[in-house]
Design a protein around this motif. Structure first.
Motif, short mmCIF file in Angstrom:
data_model
loop_
_atom_site.label_atom_id
_atom_site.label_comp_id
_atom_site.label_asym_id
_atom_site.label_seq_id
_atom_site.Cartn_x
_atom_site.Cartn_y
_atom_site.Cartn_z
N SER A 1 20.57 -37.09 41.05
CA SER A 1 21.85 -36.41 40.26
C SER A 1 22.21 -37.39 39.19
O SER A 1 21.60 -37.43 38.15
CB SER A 1 22.58 -36.19 41.38
N ALA B 1 24.64 -35.48 35.30
CA ALA B 1 23.31 -35.21 36.28
C ALA B 1 22.22 -35.13 35.27
O ALA B 1 22.20 -34.27 34.51
CB ALA B 1 23.56 -34.21 37.22
N HIS C 1 22.06 -31.99 32.78
CA HIS C 1 23.44 -31.16 32.59
C HIS C 1 24.19 -31.73 31.29
O HIS C 1 25.30 -31.86 31.76
CB HIS C 1 24.25 -31.09 33.83
N TYR C 2 23.40 -31.64 30.32
CA TYR C 2 24.33 -32.26 29.31
C TYR C 2 23.55 -31.95 27.90
O TYR C 2 22.12 -31.57 27.96
CB TYR C 2 24.38 -33.93 29.05
N PRO C 3 24.27 -31.67 26.88
CA PRO C 3 23.44 -30.89 25.77
C PRO C 3 22.65 -31.69 24.80
O PRO C 3 22.83 -31.95 23.54
CB PRO C 3 24.87 -29.93 25.05
N CYS D 1 23.51 -24.54 17.98
CA CYS D 1 23.56 -24.10 19.22
C CYS D 1 23.09 -25.04 20.48
O CYS D 1 22.20 -25.19 21.08
CB CYS D 1 22.37 -23.12 19.71
N PRO D 2 23.90 -26.21 20.39
CA PRO D 2 23.56 -27.17 21.52
C PRO D 2 24.01 -26.81 22.82
O PRO D 2 24.86 -26.12 23.11
CB PRO D 2 24.85 -28.30 20.91
N ASP D 3 22.86 -26.90 23.63
CA ASP D 3 23.07 -26.56 24.86
C ASP D 3 22.10 -27.62 25.59
O ASP D 3 21.37 -28.23 25.41
CB ASP D 3 22.43 -25.27 25.23
N TRP D 4 22.28 -27.28 27.16
CA TRP D 4 21.56 -28.17 28.01
C TRP D 4 19.82 -27.90 27.63
O TRP D 4 19.52 -26.78 27.16
CB TRP D 4 21.53 -27.55 29.57
N VAL E 1 18.36 -24.23 27.54
CA VAL E 1 18.40 -23.37 28.56
C VAL E 1 18.71 -21.95 27.96
O VAL E 1 18.26 -20.78 28.73
CB VAL E 1 19.74 -23.30 29.52
N THR E 2 19.14 -21.73 26.76
CA THR E 2 19.34 -20.39 26.09
C THR E 2 18.14 -19.85 25.29
O THR E 2 17.82 -19.12 24.64
CB THR E 2 20.22 -20.64 25.17
N GLN F 1 13.88 -17.94 28.39
CA GLN F 1 14.96 -18.36 29.05
C GLN F 1 14.48 -18.86 30.53
O GLN F 1 13.49 -18.33 30.99
CB GLN F 1 15.88 -17.14 29.32
N GLY F 2 14.93 -19.96 31.10
CA GLY F 2 14.60 -20.39 32.28
C GLY F 2 13.20 -21.13 32.15
O GLY F 2 12.40 -20.98 32.87
N GLY G 1 40.53 -30.66 42.93
CA GLY G 1 40.28 -31.11 41.66
C GLY G 1 40.62 -32.47 41.65
O GLY G 1 40.51 -33.38 42.38
N ILE G 2 41.35 -33.13 40.23
CA ILE G 2 41.68 -34.32 40.16
C ILE G 2 42.60 -34.94 41.06
O ILE G 2 42.32 -35.84 41.59
CB ILE G 2 42.32 -34.34 38.67
#
Lengths: 297, 777
Positions: free
Chosen positions: B22, B44, B68-70, B91-94, B116-117, B149-150, B530-531
């Motif tokens: 993680s 992660a 999990h970050y772009p 298009c920044p993405d994971w 991912v896209t 995708q995927g 949450g917080i």
């Protein structure tokens, strides 16, 4: 897993469950794996598809076709900060911010530069997590035959992990230190440029789009005040101090305004419902697992 | 574990293994299982690739991470510090997956990734970029939607350097590595989903599925750069034209037992003899290996080699010792009754074992350990060691707790146990009588916890029970009733925290929600998410002294202490867990080694006692230079006693066991314990001998004790050995003015001591004592 021979051999030391009871339970367990699990998975998929639809996935090249929504951020008790933000999918495309400085009663007006937009990473992350959960679910359609409870649990754990992360992304905004905030790209987004004694932050908290404005004053180098740099936080309080480029600053005023984004609220509800569905399915499986006392691998 | 890294590491450096869970990333030493480096990031990771960058003759390791970050994070391979990141403008993405393309012609290497896209991104890593230390982002060179995708994996053809293989769950595609145009696309058959693939040769690809099957396909001519038809059908790719399946790799027969898809990797040896290997690991603990031939086999390819953990365990001879083996095997039963929960009570030297049939067994710990570790006539006795069985639970015992051990406010007699049958039972540990059964929960009891010291008086006499029906109960041992049942939690309980000052019980659930209960009234004060939830949990930590928590869950924290390399924590664990560890883990190579080592002991025994006699005299001299003088005084009698424990069982029994058990003096316990620990430890290492023969004047450092030979011996032993040494030192140091020498023994060594003149403490002796104090500290 449900080896009948084993159950029989263990009968004497097991609890009072009779063989008939055992057979009934085994039948029920098979029903659970065959029918109930798929019913729950179908329900989960429906709920999550609804959630995913709210995020309106941009298709490459068609970003401009996404719906634009305007949100007016204000507070009934104070009028120092007012903002009008335009949200398009996961990005803030326009922002108009009015800032009234307490001392001078003069109103400062900022807006995003034409060429810039600010991506709300929290929304993108939540969207991606939901889509990953959906992918996991779609890999096990009605034709798939679950053979063990452990297999169902494993799938539920994976789905729940994605859903918890999706929800956490919306409910727990990133906590940042003040220098991180000051050097983030957000400061360079505005025209006219932000003055050196103001900082701004956008984030999602639960279903609300939040805007925080910090007013700073420079601490003179020979100040007698005890300098202690503040740690990272979502919302810093007045009095928090930090050092940047050999200058020391203290937060003098904090203004926070927010506005509910209705579709984010929907997604949060959907996340909660699906998490509960997952957990209930796991609980059902665990009833049987404790009865048979089998090793779930 | 990342394949390339570990592969390289084993051949080149031989010590690194990267591991990502993680948000955490660890660097492991594969020789002794130590965690060398540990970092935690805000986001992660899902993928990690090793990349060796060469500047001149200098080689620097980099890890490329996606998750999990772009962006792609570039991390230093030794310090695990983030150096810079590869980010996207468009298009920044994971990033779903990435691949590094090494160019042999230029100094520029290329990173190709798919988001991912379904957008293909290309970054160029030049020498300048790799040297860059500041956090300036590197933007992509190219960004092209490829509508995948995927994406599961992306790999570059190292044979032709001209094509890319992209595997998605429902199809796989080949792209031109130059302009990323689509060359061929193959959909999966109905119910399969692909999980990865690789080029096997210039014209062959291997693709594997989620259920562990692998297929080898021959690529059509339009995908081969050597062919004249290369790129002939760009833009008119026919979905139907499925390239011929050459052969299939045999799948395992019992794959239905798997609970998650196996991990499959293809290795291609870059040196002679150019092995092409397909390796697969699965959740049943099985590793399978296929050698992929260049020629086409007639039917499916059979597995070349396979092994599973279960097979390896089954082969083990002699079977490693358990805690109470000799009591677990019932006549007429093949399978032993498993121990499912245990607690060690140091003050009584007793071990409490809850078992899967619902019975609880009380045994004297050291005698049990001796049975496991040492050979002798006792092995033949039936029902040895002396034990007591408590019967009350109707199914597996899941937890046992001896509250008096945690806090003296509890009755010394009470032992609490929880089981799968939903009940919590209070026992009188001395009489074995069942005092009370609490049936308040609607699920298996998973945990029993002692509330902190400063709770209200009523709560102070309770134990807190957690059950799998997501309920928490406060069970008063004094009033014999449940004073509070908190049962509205929707999700499994993950953590219990306390705010005694406010009379609050704080329950953290697995979904991140936090419930605050009022202990006195049993009212639900708040339920937050949450917080705020995180803040409430953190606030409880600040108030409670962390050490209390750490000590009460020593089993859990032992592992953490090791990974975090906290000596202080290790020391605590060592004290608490020593004996159970010694019993469980050191037992593997039991009898033979112990005996041989003990012979050595016997030989040194005489000398040791001589020296000890001298040291004791030195200690009693007016100067009293020995701050730690007492430390070696017990050491030597321990050696004496060791001899007795190990060689003359009869004498040992004569000493301790002939006495009525009620008067079993603590001194006897210490005898047993020290004897046991010494004999077990010594069997692995001679260095302990050195420690014990301090007075021989040999200088001794910590590295002497745990270093050198110790590491070479066995990976499992190393850490345990360290623990044993530390705790042994602690035990010896902790017993101020203690002596093992009984009246009868004083006489015997006295004659020996008398023969030697009192030696003055040598500088080396003092040095070695200082070393021990270092260990203790």
């Amino acid at each position: 897993m449900l080896n009948p021979q084993r159950s029989v051999s263990e009968l004497p030391k097991m609890s009072a469950a009779s063989q008939v009871e055992r057979a009934v339970l085994e039948e029920e367990f098979n029903w659970l794996l065959k029918e109930e699990v798929h019913a729950v998975l179908k329900q989960l998929q429906d709920v999550l598809k609804e959630a995913s639809r709210r995020f309106c996935m941009p298709s490459p090249g068609l970003e401009s076709q996404l719906k634009q929504e305007n949100f007016i951020l204000g507070s009934s008790t104070m009028d120092q900060v007012k903002g009008v933000l335009t949200l398009q999918g996961e990005a803030l495309t326009q922002a108009d911010i009015n800032l009234k400085i307490a001392k001078s009663s003069q109103v400062l007006h900022f807006q995003f530069r034409e060429d810039k937009q600010w991506k709300l990473q929290q929304i993108q992350d939540a969207r991606n997590h939901v889509n990953q959960a959906l992918q996991l679910l779609s890999s096990r359609d009605e034709t798939y035959h679950f053979k063990t409870g452990a297999e169902v649990n494993k799938l539920m754990d994976a789905v729940m992990l994605q859903l918890t992360r999706a929800r956490n992304r919306l409910t727990t905004p990133a906590s940042m230190t003040l220098p991180e905030l000051a050097t983030s790209g957000l400061m360079k987004m505005f025209t006219p440029p932000m003055p050196g004694d103001a900082m701004i932050n956008f984030y999602i908290n639960l279903s609300k789009l939040c805007l925080t404005v910090y007013q700073l004053h420079v601490l003179p180098p020979n100040t007698t005040k005890n300098f202690r740099p503040a740690g990272s936080s979502v919302l810093h309080n007045p009095g928090a101090m930090f050092e940047l480029n050999n200058n020391r600053f203290e937060v003098s005023h904090v203004h926070k305004v927010e506005c509910v984004v209705p579709w984010l609220n929907d997604t949060l509800v959907f996340f909660t419902i699906s998490l509960q569905l997952c957990q209930q399915l796991k609980d059902k499986i665990s009833v049987f697992s404790s009865f048979w006392n089998y090793r779930p691998f | 574990m990342y394949r390339d890294t570990s592969h390289k590491a084993f051949t080149n450096i031989g010590f690194t293994l990267y591991h990502v869970v993680s948000r955490e990333m660890c660097l492991w030493d594969v020789n002794d299982g130590r965690c060398i480096e540990f970092t935690k990031l805000a986001c992660a990771h899902t993928g990690i690739q090793f990349y060796q960058f060469t500047i001149g003759t200098e080689k620097e390791g980099r890890l490329l991470c996606n998750g999990h970050y772009p962006e792609i994070l570039v991390v230093d391979a030794t310090s695990l510090e983030v150096l810079y990141s590869l980010v996207s403008k468009i298009c920044p993405d994971w990033i779903s997956s990435m691949s590094i393309i090494r160019s042999h012609r230029t100094q520029e290497d290329t990173v190709v990734a798919v988001s991912v896209t379904g957008i293909l991104k290309v970054w160029i890593i030049t020498a300048e970029v790799s040297k860059m230390q500041d956090l300036d982002p590197v933007f992509e060179e190219e960004s092209k939607p490829i509508y995948c995708q995927g994406c599961q994996s992306i790999s570059f053809c190292s044979f032709t350097q001209s094509s890319l293989l992209v595997v998605c769950s429902k199809y796989w595609r080949v792209f031109d590595a130059g302009d990323y145009s689509l060359l061929c696309s193959v959909a999966s058959e109905s119910d399969q989903s692909w999980t990865g693939g690789e080029f096997v040769a210039a014209d062959k690809v291997i693709i594997w599925t989620e259920d562990g099957c692998s297929y080898i396909y021959k690529l059509p001519a339009s995908c081969l750069s050597a062919s004249e038809h290369f790129r002939s059908d760009i833009g008119k790719t026919k979905e139907g034209s499925i390239p011929p399946l050459i052969y299939k790799i045999a799948e395992r027969a019992d794959k239905q037992l798997l609970i998650c898809p196996p991990v499959t990797r293809f290795f291609f040896g870059r040196r002679e003899p150019f092995h092409k290997l397909l390796i697969q690991g699965d959740s049943a603990g099985r590793l399978s290996l296929w050698s992929v031939p260049d020629s086409t086999p007639r039917q499916t390819l059979q597995v070349s080699s396979t092994i599973s953990l279960q097979e390896a365990f089954d082969k083990l001879k002699p079977v490693s010792a358990g805690i109470i083996d000799q009591l677990s095997v019932l006549p007429g039963k093949e399978e032993p009754i498993k121990v499912t929960a245990s607690v060690y009570i140091p003050s009584q030297g007793r071990l409490v074992c809850g078992r899967e049939d619902g019975s609880i067994i009380l045994v004297p710990a050291t005698q049990t350990a001796i049975v496991q570790l040492l050979q002798g006539e006792h092995m033949l006795r039936r029902g040895w060691p002396p034990h007591r069985t408590l019967r009350g639970h109707r199914n597996k015992v899941t937890c046992v707790l001896y509250p008096y051990q945690v806090s003296a406010r509890y009755d010394q007699r009470s032992l609490v146990s929880g089981g799968v049958d939903f009940s919590v039972i209070v026992w009188d540990i001395f009489t074995g009588e069942m005092k009370h059964i609490f049936c308040v929960h609607g699920g298996e009891i998973t945990q029993l916890i002692v509330p902190p010291e400063n709770c209200s008086t009523r709560v102070q006499h309770c134990v807190c029970s957690v059950a799998s029906d997501h309920s928490v109960g406060l069970l008063s041992l004094r009033e014999r009733k449940c004073i509070m049942l908190a049962s509205r939690h929707l999700f499994p309980i993950q953590v219990i925290k306390w705010r005694p000052a406010d009379d609050y019980l704080v329950v953290g659930c697995s979904d991140g929600s936090v419930y605050v209960w009022q202990m006195d009234t049993g009212a639900l004060d708040r339920c937050v998410m949450g917080i705020t939830a995180v803040e409430i949990l953190n606030a409880c930590d600040e108030l409670a002294p962390a050490t209390v928590d750490a000590l009460s869950h020593s089993a859990v924290n032992l592992k953490q202490a090791m990974t975090r390399r906290s000596l202080a924590a290790l020391k605590n664990m060592a004290q608490h867990k020593l004996q159970t560890l010694a019993t469980n883990l050191l037992a593997a190579d039991n009898a033979d080694k112990v005996t041989t080592a003990l012979i050595t002991f016997r030989n040194t025994r005489k000398q040791t006692s001589l020296e000890t006699g001298g040291a004791r005299r030195g200690n009693s001299s007016p100067g009293g230079q020995f701050a730690a003088g007492s430390s070696e005084v017990p050491a030597s009698p321990a050696a004496h006693h060791l001899g007795q424990v190990c060689f003359t069982k009869k004498r040992l029994q004569g000493q301790s066991y002939r006495k009525p058990s009620s008067t079993l003096a603590p001194r006897g316990l210490q005898f047993d314990t020290c004897g046991l620990v010494l004999s077990s430890s010594v069997s692995f290492q001679e260095s302990l001998l050195r420690q014990l023969s301090l007075a021989t004047g040999r200088k001794l450092t910590l590295s002497d004790i745990v270093g050198k030979g110790a590491y070479g011996l066995s990976r499992a032993v190393t850490t345990q050995h360290l623990l044993s040494v530390i705790s042994l030192a602690n035990t010896l140091m902790g017993m101020t003015n203690a002596t093992f020498v009984g009246e009868h023994m004083k006489k015997a060594p006295a004659s020996l001591c008398g023969a030697t003149p009192p030696p003055s403490p040598s500088p080396s002796l003092r040095a070695s004592i200082a070393d021990i104090s270092v260990i203790k500290r």
